[in-house]
Design an enzyme around this catalytic site. Structure first.
Site, PDB file in Angstrom:
ATOM      1  N   TRP A 181      47.865 -24.782  26.791  1.00 47.07           N
ATOM      2  CA  TRP A 181      47.957 -23.900  25.622  1.00 47.07           C
ATOM      3  C   TRP A 181      49.220 -23.069  25.674  1.00 47.07           C
ATOM      4  O   TRP A 181      49.874 -22.858  24.657  1.00 47.07           O
ATOM      5  CB  TRP A 181      46.710 -23.025  25.497  1.00 47.07           C
ATOM      6  CG  TRP A 181      45.482 -23.855  25.290  1.00 47.07           C
ATOM      7  CD1 TRP A 181      44.440 -24.021  26.165  1.00 47.07           C
ATOM      8  CD2 TRP A 181      45.173 -24.690  24.149  1.00 47.07           C
ATOM      9  NE1 TRP A 181      43.514 -24.894  25.640  1.00 47.07           N
ATOM     10  CE2 TRP A 181      43.931 -25.312  24.415  1.00 47.07           C
ATOM     11  CE3 TRP A 181      45.825 -24.961  22.951  1.00 47.07           C
ATOM     12  CZ2 TRP A 181      43.327 -26.193  23.510  1.00 47.07           C
ATOM     13  CZ3 TRP A 181      45.231 -25.833  22.044  1.00 47.07           C
ATOM     14  CH2 TRP A 181      43.999 -26.437  22.329  1.00 47.07           C
ATOM     15  N   ASP A 201      47.546 -14.616  24.368  1.00 50.75           N
ATOM     16  CA  ASP A 201      46.531 -15.521  23.839  1.00 50.75           C
ATOM     17  C   ASP A 201      45.297 -15.311  24.713  1.00 50.75           C
ATOM     18  O   ASP A 201      45.289 -15.665  25.888  1.00 50.75           O
ATOM     19  CB  ASP A 201      47.042 -16.967  23.930  1.00 50.75           C
ATOM     20  CG  ASP A 201      45.972 -18.004  23.546  1.00 50.75           C
ATOM     21  OD1 ASP A 201      44.828 -17.611  23.246  1.00 50.75           O
ATOM     22  OD2 ASP A 201      46.306 -19.208  23.549  1.00 50.75           O
ATOM     23  N   LYS A 245      35.317 -19.618  21.702  1.00 46.87           N
ATOM     24  CA  LYS A 245      34.934 -19.673  23.110  1.00 46.87           C
ATOM     25  C   LYS A 245      33.992 -18.518  23.463  1.00 46.87           C
ATOM     26  O   LYS A 245      32.897 -18.764  23.891  1.00 46.87           O
ATOM     27  CB  LYS A 245      36.157 -19.651  24.027  1.00 46.87           C
ATOM     28  CG  LYS A 245      36.751 -21.024  24.287  1.00 46.87           C
ATOM     29  CD  LYS A 245      37.901 -21.343  23.415  1.00 46.87           C
ATOM     30  CE  LYS A 245      38.443 -22.752  23.601  1.00 46.87           C
ATOM     31  NZ  LYS A 245      39.839 -22.842  23.159  1.00 46.87           N
TER      32      LYS A 245
HETATM   33  C1  LIG Z   1      41.026 -23.331  22.763  1.00 46.24           C
HETATM   34  C2  LIG Z   1      42.271 -22.613  22.993  1.00 46.24           C
HETATM   35  C3  LIG Z   1      43.307 -22.581  22.038  1.00 46.24           C
HETATM   36  C4  LIG Z   1      43.232 -23.363  20.744  1.00 46.24           C
HETATM   37  O1  LIG Z   1      42.487 -22.688  19.811  1.00 46.24           O
HETATM   38  P1  LIG Z   1      42.335 -23.249  18.316  1.00 46.24           P
HETATM   39  O2  LIG Z   1      41.555 -22.151  17.670  1.00 46.24           O
HETATM   40  O3  LIG Z   1      41.566 -24.529  18.418  1.00 46.24           O
HETATM   41  O4  LIG Z   1      43.677 -23.440  17.745  1.00 46.24           O
HETATM   42  C5  LIG Z   1      44.433 -21.832  22.309  1.00 46.24           C
HETATM   43  N1  LIG Z   1      44.549 -21.160  23.462  1.00 46.24           N
HETATM   44  C6  LIG Z   1      43.589 -21.167  24.412  1.00 46.24           C
HETATM   45  C7  LIG Z   1      43.777 -20.381  25.676  1.00 46.24           C
HETATM   46  C8  LIG Z   1      42.419 -21.899  24.206  1.00 46.24           C
HETATM   47  O5  LIG Z   1      41.470 -21.918  25.144  1.00 46.24           O
END
Ligand SMILES: *Cc1c(COP(=O)(O)O)cnc(C)c1O
Length: 358
Positions: A100, A169, A193
């Site tokens: 990511w 993020d 998540k």
């Molecule tokens: C799952 C995830 C993403 C992607 O998220 P989307 O909402 O599917 O774009 C980005 N960063 C991390 C750390 C993730 O676990």
């Protein structure tokens, strides 16, 4: 209903209370005789749910007044583009700690080329650790980190000091531990998540970092649009927000983020201790950087041939979603907030039974 232990990495296990409240709102939203997906978002009933969700987010993370909380669509992946669009003027620094993080960096590079720089990377050891001892360039507009690396099972456990605006993020560890929001300029993530279902993205942004770039920013990508309209510039993803609302209420009822953290530490310790004790298995992440949310392990040396057998053994005992990401292999158990300790105990018992059986 079939009883399973859900270790999916995302979308993943959610509090049953949140799912049941969602079903109720789908049938009859606040006694209106209509479903939450049948009403206008410009109604008092919806506006109060929206305001309550923002208030819960603020309360649970103790967010200071000079920050805004936004809910938008597009997933965390859209933020990989929105962040540089809104914040990058001369230089942006990125920490590369996994898939990511790489994607976030790639997007900044795609838009602004060499203005996006990689400060450090753990790619040399397949992202099994968090780089340390690097220097954040003082002339960067921001420093971007991924606090939890969902695929590799590593996590930055503290709110770091940064000489420039820190952007994080937090898709896979938001609300898993108390954080000091004031250390960050911007925090974002997909809800699916730890705080709800796919379809809504949360953004926590300190207002004074905005409006500093010289370019024109498309309306939907400009954070100021959503600040001005309280995340109602266009139709918000109402159902995902409602599920987030109910998930946050559940977090609050459990004692808040501090209590979540305590339980997460307990769950992770239980599983890591078994991984370290059981001669059949070995953890893949450096011990000091082990994630509390995604616990990665593989068969130990000499036992590689037992991987499929363990997968089948675990499946028979109700374990779901423990297959590791293809870039790591082996197993990954995601132990997000809503994952009960009973599921972790069941997985540990399963590992012990397997040890006796082979
Ligand atoms: C799952 C995830 C993403 C992607 O998220 P989307 O909402 O599917 O774009 C980005 N960063 C991390 C750390 C993730 O676990």
């Amino acid at each position: 209903m079939k009883i399973v232990h859900n270790f999916n990495a995302g979308p993943c296990v959610l509090p049953k209370d949140a799912i049941n409240a969602g079903i109720e709102a789908l049938k009859d939203f606040k006694g209106s005789g209509m479903s939450v997906i049948e009403i206008s978002h410009r109604t008092k009933d919806w506006e109060s749910t929206m305001a309550e969700t923002v208030a819960l987010f603020r309360e649970l993370l103790n967010i200071p007044d000079n920050y805004k909380v936004l809910f938008v669509g597009g997933g965390a992946s859209t933020q990989f583009m929105a962040v540089p669009f809104n914040l990058l003027e001369n230089k942006a620094a990125y920490l590369e700690t996994g898939v990511w993080a790489k994607k976030a960096f790639a997007e900044a590079k795609l838009l602004y080329g060499d203005k996006a720089v990689k400060v450090a990377s753990s790619a040399d050891l397949n992202f099994t650790y968090i780089p340390k001892g690097y220097e954040i360039p003082k002339d960067a507009d921001y420093f971007h980190i991924t606090t939890n690396n969902t695929i590799y099972g590593t996590e930055i456990h503290t709110d770091m000091d940064s000489p420039v605006t820190l952007v994080a993020d937090m898709s896979s560890d938001i609300m898993s531990r108390p954080i000091d929001v004031s250390k960050y300029g911007l925090i974002y993530g997909g809800a699916q998540k730890n705080v709800g279902t796919a379809g809504v993205t949360f953004i926590i942004v300190r207002e004074d970092i905005l409006g500093k770039v010289s370019r024109v920013i498309p309306t939907m990508v400009d954070y100021r649009t959503h600040i001005k309209e309280d995340s109602m510039f266009n139709t918000p993803p109402v159902f995902p927000i409602l599920i987030m609302n109910e998930t946050l209420k559940w977090v609050k009822a459990q004692g808040g983020v501090a209590s979540m953290y305590k339980k997460n530490v307990e769950k992770a310790a239980l599983l890591y201790n078994e991984i370290d004790r059981n001669p059949l298995f070995v953890g893949t992440a450096a011990k000091e950087d082990r994630s509390l949310m995604n616990i990665c392990f593989v068969m130990n040396k000499g036992h590689e041939d037992k991987e499929e057998a363990f997968m089948a053994f675990a499946k028979e005992r109700g374990m779901v979603g423990i297959k590791g990401h293809r870039s790591v292999g082996g197993f990954r158990a995601s132990t997000y907030n809503a994952c009960p300790i009973e599921s972790v105990q069941a997985l540990v018992a399963c590992m012990q039974e397997f040890e006796k059986a082979v």
